[in-house]
Design a protein around this motif. Sequence first.
Motif, short mmCIF file in Angstrom:
data_model
loop_
_atom_site.label_atom_id
_atom_site.label_comp_id
_atom_site.label_asym_id
_atom_site.label_seq_id
_atom_site.Cartn_x
_atom_site.Cartn_y
_atom_site.Cartn_z
N THR A 61 0.85 -1.20 0.00
CA THR A 61 0.00 0.00 0.00
C THR A 61 0.88 1.24 0.00
O THR A 61 2.08 1.17 0.30
CB THR A 61 -0.91 0.05 1.24
N HIS A 62 0.28 2.37 -0.29
CA HIS A 62 1.03 3.63 -0.32
C HIS A 62 1.64 3.92 1.04
O HIS A 62 2.82 4.30 1.15
CB HIS A 62 0.10 4.77 -0.75
N ASP A 63 0.87 3.76 2.12
CA ASP A 63 1.38 4.07 3.46
C ASP A 63 2.53 3.15 3.85
O ASP A 63 3.51 3.61 4.44
CB ASP A 63 0.24 3.96 4.48
N ARG A 64 2.40 1.89 3.53
CA ARG A 64 3.47 0.94 3.87
C ARG A 64 4.73 1.24 3.08
O ARG A 64 5.85 1.10 3.58
CB ARG A 64 2.99 -0.49 3.62
N LEU A 65 4.58 1.65 1.84
CA LEU A 65 5.74 2.03 1.03
C LEU A 65 6.46 3.23 1.64
O LEU A 65 7.69 3.27 1.68
CB LEU A 65 5.31 2.33 -0.40
N GLU A 66 5.70 4.19 2.14
CA GLU A 66 6.33 5.38 2.75
C GLU A 66 7.11 5.00 4.01
O GLU A 66 8.19 5.52 4.26
CB GLU A 66 5.26 6.42 3.07
N ILE A 67 6.57 4.08 4.80
CA ILE A 67 7.27 3.61 5.99
C ILE A 67 8.59 2.95 5.60
O ILE A 67 9.65 3.26 6.14
CB ILE A 67 6.40 2.62 6.78
N LEU A 68 8.52 2.05 4.64
CA LEU A 68 9.71 1.31 4.22
C LEU A 68 10.72 2.22 3.55
O LEU A 68 11.94 2.08 3.77
CB LEU A 68 9.31 0.17 3.28
N ARG A 69 10.25 3.16 2.75
CA ARG A 69 11.17 4.09 2.09
C ARG A 69 12.00 4.87 3.11
O ARG A 69 13.20 5.05 2.95
CB ARG A 69 10.38 5.06 1.21
N ALA A 70 11.33 5.32 4.16
CA ALA A 70 12.02 6.09 5.17
C ALA A 70 13.06 5.25 5.92
O ALA A 70 14.19 5.68 6.15
CB ALA A 70 11.00 6.68 6.16
N ALA A 71 12.69 4.02 6.28
CA ALA A 71 13.62 3.14 7.00
C ALA A 71 14.80 2.76 6.11
O ALA A 71 15.96 2.74 6.55
CB ALA A 71 12.88 1.89 7.47
N ASP A 72 14.52 2.46 4.85
CA ASP A 72 15.57 2.09 3.90
C ASP A 72 16.56 3.23 3.70
O ASP A 72 17.78 3.02 3.66
CB ASP A 72 14.93 1.70 2.57
N ALA A 73 16.06 4.46 3.57
CA ALA A 73 16.94 5.61 3.36
C ALA A 73 17.89 5.80 4.53
O ALA A 73 19.08 6.11 4.35
CB ALA A 73 16.10 6.87 3.15
N ILE A 74 17.41 5.57 5.75
CA ILE A 74 18.27 5.70 6.93
C ILE A 74 19.36 4.63 6.91
O ILE A 74 20.54 4.93 7.15
CB ILE A 74 17.42 5.58 8.21
N ALA A 75 19.00 3.39 6.62
CA ALA A 75 19.99 2.31 6.59
C ALA A 75 21.06 2.57 5.54
O ALA A 75 22.26 2.41 5.80
CB ALA A 75 19.29 0.97 6.32
N ARG A 76 20.64 2.98 4.35
CA ARG A 76 21.62 3.26 3.28
C ARG A 76 22.54 4.42 3.65
O ARG A 76 23.74 4.38 3.41
CB ARG A 76 20.89 3.56 1.97
N GLU A 77 21.95 5.45 4.25
CA GLU A 77 22.75 6.61 4.63
C GLU A 77 23.81 6.25 5.66
O GLU A 77 24.97 6.68 5.55
CB GLU A 77 21.82 7.69 5.20
N GLU A 78 23.46 5.44 6.65
CA GLU A 78 24.42 5.10 7.70
C GLU A 78 25.48 4.11 7.20
O GLU A 78 26.64 4.18 7.62
CB GLU A 78 23.68 4.52 8.91
N LEU A 79 25.13 3.20 6.31
CA LEU A 79 26.12 2.30 5.74
C LEU A 79 27.13 3.08 4.90
O LEU A 79 28.33 2.79 4.92
CB LEU A 79 25.44 1.22 4.90
N THR A 80 26.64 4.06 4.15
CA THR A 80 27.54 4.92 3.37
C THR A 80 28.43 5.74 4.29
O THR A 80 29.64 5.86 4.06
CB THR A 80 26.72 5.85 2.45
N ARG A 81 27.84 6.30 5.34
CA ARG A 81 28.61 7.11 6.28
C ARG A 81 29.72 6.29 6.93
O ARG A 81 30.81 6.79 7.22
CB ARG A 81 27.68 7.68 7.36
N ALA A 82 29.48 5.00 7.14
CA ALA A 82 30.46 4.12 7.77
C ALA A 82 31.47 3.57 6.76
O ALA A 82 32.38 2.80 7.13
CB ALA A 82 29.75 2.96 8.47
#
Length: 564
Positions: free
Chosen positions: A455-476
């Motif tokens: 659903t649209h709402d579930r996609l927004e939740i996952l998009r936000a969590a995924d962006a955080i994980a990618r950002e921190e892996l890149t930062r590390a």
Amino acid sequence: MTQTVQDPGLPDGVPDEAPDPAPAEGLSATTPTVDATTAPAPGPTDHRPVLVVDFGAQYAQLIARRVREANVYSEIVPHTASVADVLAKDPAAIILSGGPSSVYEAGAPFVDPDLFTAGVPVLGICYGFQAMAKALGGTVAQTGRREYGGTGVEVTAAGTVLEGSPEQQTVWMSHGDAVHAAPEGFDVLATSAGSPVAAFEDRERHLYGVQWHPEVRHSPLGQATLENFLYRGAGLAPDWTAGNVVAEQVERIRAQVGDARVICGLSGGVDSSVAAALVQRAVGDQLTCVFVDHGLLRAGEAEQVEQDFVAATGVQLKVVDAQERFLSALAGVTDPETKRKIIGREFIRVFEDAAREVVAEAGEEGGEVRFLVQGTLYPDVVESGGGEGAANIKSHHNVGGLPDDLQFELVEPLRTLFKDEVRAVGVELGVPDAIVWRQPFPGPGLGIRIIGEVTHDRLEILRAADAIAREELTRAGLDREVWQCPVVLLADVRSVGVQGDGRTYGHPVVLRPVSSEDAMTADWTRVPYEVLATISTRITNEVPEVNRVVLDVTSKPPGTIEWE
């Protein structure tokens, strides 16, 4: 070469291979360890394949990978293929894989002796070694002393495949049967406590075999053994390189496409980007790339396509907003196979619409787009059950998920390549590093990272969590170490939590960091605890609907990289 058997793989305790870093150039993840100067000089070639005959070995694809690391082209075929079918592929050499059976059991896979009279160099490994011995009149039996894991062998005669080997070495064994007597005409090269004949060869007929597994890294000299077979035993040149692949594919694409129009489904990922770059190299402005925003993308995907790939290549790009179309088609669907097939079908329907628009915009009355480029890889084909004897693990949207009424002819220049080989070709083509070294992302996108209805709402939740994980892996600084880190939303699961002194009832998300060479096998990446802690803290603080972050520590096999 006979019936299919269940494959337990190597015994418990045999780890998946530690991933090698992807090569910076060429198609080899390692430099050939054997001097190949005596091999024929590289030249124009259609790269006759080295065929790996799979006798039910879980790691048959690993043998194929090691051959390719030696810059020699390889393919996998099932043991159910007849000798005529195998020889029809015009193999440059053949490798018989290991397997779980005993050669003297009723119904066990066997090798037709006619294979050894065809003049094609053959190497038998483990079960394949025993099957070769039995087919040619040797003796195979139980020794009463099984050998599993690291085992010492004594090299009594180096011969061809053990050239350069020390007299004493450790190899990785996995067998309960052994060759007791070599066939007539063979020289015994090595022995071990549980294997009276641990290696042999008939140099005149170019037939070779070893009881151990040279394809695993636990046989330290295994790659040298394989390269000895390829370069010295079979007389092959290490000439399967990124440059040659590009040249050959460009010619094949031109021959297939002619002067027709072509569209490419461009996702911005490694596979579709490299496929598009290859086709553009071949046919130039006959190609139009179509970027479908299906609403299942990660944050920033569309911008990356325009800023990185288009800016670097100048390719013609058409963007299609199809978010509502895909979400409507996926409404109420929870079964992962059904999701993949729906997404594959809708992609094709969108491409058909886009093709008509491309022709109309070009003002060509009666024209048509005949070809569709896809970034299909070899693992996609294998996992989708491509080829006789292959199990359908899951249908990839671009293979098993295509509709029956497909109106395009497919152009799939990467269909025989593993992921790290695709990266090497991308480097050769000058595809931007930001795309070449990008973490793989599945064509169905976040649709198969939501366990449950999309659903649209579930996609927004996952998009936000995924962006955080990618950002921190890149930062590390872990972007090269972590092959891929799917973030999975368990949408139909809730867990109790406490935030701000109050009870919460939110969703868990799963972090799935993995390391791999080619996606056929993988192991979970040991991400530093402090990085995991930061990711978890940020997700639970910044994504209100999520109150628990868990870590998936499953290798492949038994699990696949994606959850669906």
